[in-house]
Scaffold this motif. Structure first.
Motif, short mmCIF file in Angstrom:
data_model
loop_
_atom_site.label_atom_id
_atom_site.label_comp_id
_atom_site.label_asym_id
_atom_site.label_seq_id
_atom_site.Cartn_x
_atom_site.Cartn_y
_atom_site.Cartn_z
N LYS A 2 0.84 -1.20 0.00
CA LYS A 2 0.00 0.00 0.00
C LYS A 2 0.88 1.25 0.00
O LYS A 2 1.93 1.27 0.63
N ALA A 3 0.40 2.24 -0.71
CA ALA A 3 1.10 3.52 -0.76
C ALA A 3 0.09 4.63 -0.49
O ALA A 3 -1.08 4.54 -0.87
N ARG A 4 0.55 5.65 0.19
CA ARG A 4 -0.26 6.83 0.45
C ARG A 4 0.51 8.04 -0.09
O ARG A 4 1.69 8.22 0.21
N ILE A 42 -4.13 10.32 -1.53
CA ILE A 42 -4.47 9.26 -2.47
C ILE A 42 -3.88 7.96 -1.94
O ILE A 42 -2.66 7.88 -1.71
N ASP A 43 -4.72 6.97 -1.71
CA ASP A 43 -4.28 5.65 -1.26
C ASP A 43 -4.26 4.70 -2.46
O ASP A 43 -5.23 4.66 -3.23
N LYS A 64 3.39 11.87 -13.59
CA LYS A 64 2.61 11.82 -14.83
C LYS A 64 1.13 12.18 -14.66
O LYS A 64 0.50 12.64 -15.60
N LEU A 65 0.56 11.96 -13.46
CA LEU A 65 -0.87 12.14 -13.32
C LEU A 65 -1.33 12.70 -11.98
O LEU A 65 -2.14 13.61 -11.94
N GLU A 72 2.21 21.89 -7.43
CA GLU A 72 1.99 21.02 -6.29
C GLU A 72 3.25 20.24 -5.94
O GLU A 72 4.08 19.96 -6.79
N ARG A 73 3.34 19.89 -4.66
CA ARG A 73 4.40 18.99 -4.19
C ARG A 73 3.71 17.75 -3.66
O ARG A 73 2.52 17.77 -3.33
N TYR A 74 4.44 16.66 -3.60
CA TYR A 74 3.85 15.42 -3.08
C TYR A 74 4.85 14.69 -2.21
O TYR A 74 6.06 14.84 -2.36
N ASP A 75 4.30 13.91 -1.28
CA ASP A 75 5.09 13.05 -0.40
C ASP A 75 4.52 11.64 -0.53
O ASP A 75 3.29 11.46 -0.54
#
Length: 79
Positions: A2-4, A42-43, A64-65, A72-75
């Protein structure tokens, strides 16, 4: 595996949704809220043999999506 993924606007990018939430909180009597930033979580269920592979695949998905990397940044969290 699983990834979050946590996606947030980068610092300095105007967040009208966050500002609307801040204003609504004040209208409801919640004092002392100086700023609100709104994002998304997003899980994902990932088929991967190990953590590095899972993280690499999720990073590619983000680029890509899942995130607009211009604003935006993401972790990524592998759980």
């Amino acid at each position: 595996m699983k990834a979050r993924v946590h996606v947030m606007l980068k610092d300095g990018v105007l967040d009208p949704q966050g500002e609307a939430v801040r204003h609504a909180l004040g209208a409801l009597g919640f004092e002392g809220v100086g700023g609100v930033r709104q994002g998304k979580v997003i899980d994902l269920d990932i088929e991967a043999t190990d953590r590095p592979e899972a993280e690499a695949r999720v990073r590619e998905m983000c680029e890509k999506l899942l995130a607009n990397t211009v604003i935006e940044r993401y972790d990524i969290e592998i759980v």
